[in-house]
Write an enzyme that holds these catalytic residues in place. Structure first.
Site, PDB file in Angstrom:
ATOM      1  CB  VAL A 183      10.770   6.039  -5.317  1.00  0.00           C
ATOM      2  CG1 VAL A 183      11.649   4.849  -5.169  1.00  0.00           C
ATOM      3  CG2 VAL A 183      10.119   6.784  -3.959  1.00  0.00           C
TER       4      VAL A 183
ATOM      5  NE  ARG B 243      -3.639  -2.262   2.445  1.00  0.00           N
ATOM      6  CZ  ARG B 243      -4.781  -2.718   1.617  1.00  0.00           C
ATOM      7  NH1 ARG B 243      -5.235  -1.572   0.887  1.00  0.00           N
ATOM      8  NH2 ARG B 243      -5.099  -3.633   1.899  1.00  0.00           N
TER       9      ARG B 243
ATOM     10  CG  HIS C 254       6.926   3.066  -8.243  1.00  0.00           C
ATOM     11  ND1 HIS C 254       8.314   3.784  -8.329  1.00  0.00           N
ATOM     12  CD2 HIS C 254       6.138   4.206  -8.097  1.00  0.00           C
ATOM     13  CE1 HIS C 254       8.260   5.100  -8.372  1.00  0.00           C
ATOM     14  NE2 HIS C 254       6.934   5.497  -8.009  1.00  0.00           N
TER      15      HIS C 254
ATOM     16  CG  ASN D  85       3.996   9.533 -11.297  1.00  0.00           C
ATOM     17  OD1 ASN D  85       3.363  10.124 -12.108  1.00  0.00           O
ATOM     18  ND2 ASN D  85       3.868   9.658  -9.883  1.00  0.00           N
TER      19      ASN D  85
ATOM     20  CG  HIS E 136       1.770   5.367  -8.501  1.00  0.00           C
ATOM     21  ND1 HIS E 136       1.622   5.897  -7.187  1.00  0.00           N
ATOM     22  CD2 HIS E 136       2.874   5.792  -8.971  1.00  0.00           C
ATOM     23  CE1 HIS E 136       2.862   6.524  -6.919  1.00  0.00           C
ATOM     24  NE2 HIS E 136       3.564   6.400  -8.141  1.00  0.00           N
TER      25      HIS E 136
ATOM     26  CB  ILE F  60       3.183   5.679   2.972  1.00  0.00           C
ATOM     27  CG1 ILE F  60       3.516   5.631   4.425  1.00  0.00           C
ATOM     28  CG2 ILE F  60       3.882   6.843   2.294  1.00  0.00           C
ATOM     29  CD1 ILE F  60       4.942   5.646   5.085  1.00  0.00           C
TER      30      ILE F  60
HETATM   31  P1  AMP Z   1       6.594   8.346  -7.402  1.00  0.00           P
HETATM   32  O1  AMP Z   1       6.395   9.998  -6.748  1.00  0.00           O
HETATM   33  O2  AMP Z   1       5.917   8.106  -8.379  1.00  0.00           O
HETATM   34  O3  AMP Z   1       8.093   8.095  -7.405  1.00  0.00           O
HETATM   35  O4  AMP Z   1       5.971   7.526  -6.179  1.00  0.00           O
HETATM   36  C1  AMP Z   1       6.623   7.154  -5.117  1.00  0.00           C
HETATM   37  C2  AMP Z   1       5.414   6.749  -4.189  1.00  0.00           C
HETATM   38  O5  AMP Z   1       6.035   5.927  -3.115  1.00  0.00           O
HETATM   39  C3  AMP Z   1       4.600   7.917  -3.585  1.00  0.00           C
HETATM   40  O6  AMP Z   1       3.097   7.831  -3.897  1.00  0.00           O
HETATM   41  C4  AMP Z   1       4.990   7.883  -2.066  1.00  0.00           C
HETATM   42  O7  AMP Z   1       3.542   8.111  -1.244  1.00  0.00           O
HETATM   43  C5  AMP Z   1       5.281   6.404  -1.913  1.00  0.00           C
HETATM   44  N1  AMP Z   1       5.958   5.995  -0.754  1.00  0.00           N
HETATM   45  C6  AMP Z   1       7.157   6.548  -0.379  1.00  0.00           C
HETATM   46  N2  AMP Z   1       7.794   5.799   0.867  1.00  0.00           N
HETATM   47  C7  AMP Z   1       6.805   4.983   1.129  1.00  0.00           C
HETATM   48  C8  AMP Z   1       6.908   3.832   2.268  1.00  0.00           C
HETATM   49  N3  AMP Z   1       7.659   3.681   3.107  1.00  0.00           N
HETATM   50  N4  AMP Z   1       5.961   2.955   1.882  1.00  0.00           N
HETATM   51  C9  AMP Z   1       4.899   3.064   1.071  1.00  0.00           C
HETATM   52  N5  AMP Z   1       4.953   3.907   0.037  1.00  0.00           N
HETATM   53  C10 AMP Z   1       5.961   5.036   0.025  1.00  0.00           C
END
Ligand code: AMP
Length: 117
Positions: A98, A32, A102, A89, A104, A34
């Site tokens: 990140v 999930r 990944h 993204n 979403h 965060i």
């Molecule tokens: P992006 O902005 O597309 O790189 O997505 C990164 C996503 O990772 C964001 O939606 C954050 O809310 C999510 N995220 C960051 N740290 C964590 C974590 N420790 N556990 C779960 N989701 C995270």
């Protein structure tokens, strides 16, 4: 051995930091988000840190990208009604924070016209 700092997702995969994991295979993990942006907001993450973007993943391991998409479909069925929005993204100016590829998976009562800009 890589000298790069592991991404937060690599640390989740290594169980160094906790996450609400909903699915895991040899090649992908899902947990999930965060900071959810939809009633169901899951992240599907290839375990390899070799690809920072979906374009790199598509070029380097299309079967793994297909597994990410199939996982998204399965999770949308399990956690919502099967309909889902899949967002990758790509690049800081598109909101990527990140740099470990990944997907979403957004689901659960989405309405039309809600793509952010
Ligand atoms: P992006 O902005 O597309 O790189 O997505 C990164 C996503 O990772 C964001 O939606 C954050 O809310 C999510 N995220 C960051 N740290 C964590 C974590 N420790 N556990 C779960 N989701 C995270």
């Amino acid at each position: 051995m890589s000298t790069e700092t592991p991404s937060i997702f690599s640390r989740i995969i290594a169980r160094e930091i906790p996450a609400d994991i909903v699915h895991e295979t040899d090649r992908v993990i899902a947990f999930r988000d965060i900071a959810p942006k939809a009633p169901v907001h899951l992240l599907v993450v290839p375990k390899t840190a070799a690809y920072s973007s979906v374009a790199e993943l598509a070029a380097g391991d299309p079967a793994l990208l297909a597994e990410v998409v199939a996982t998204a479909q399965q999770l949308a069925r399990e956690h919502a009604d099967g309909d889902f929005r899949l967002v990758f993204n790509t690049g800081a100016n598109a909101g990527q924070t990140v740099f470990h590829v990944h997907a979403h998976v957004l689901a659960g009562g989405l309405t039309e016209g809600t793509l952010a800009h």
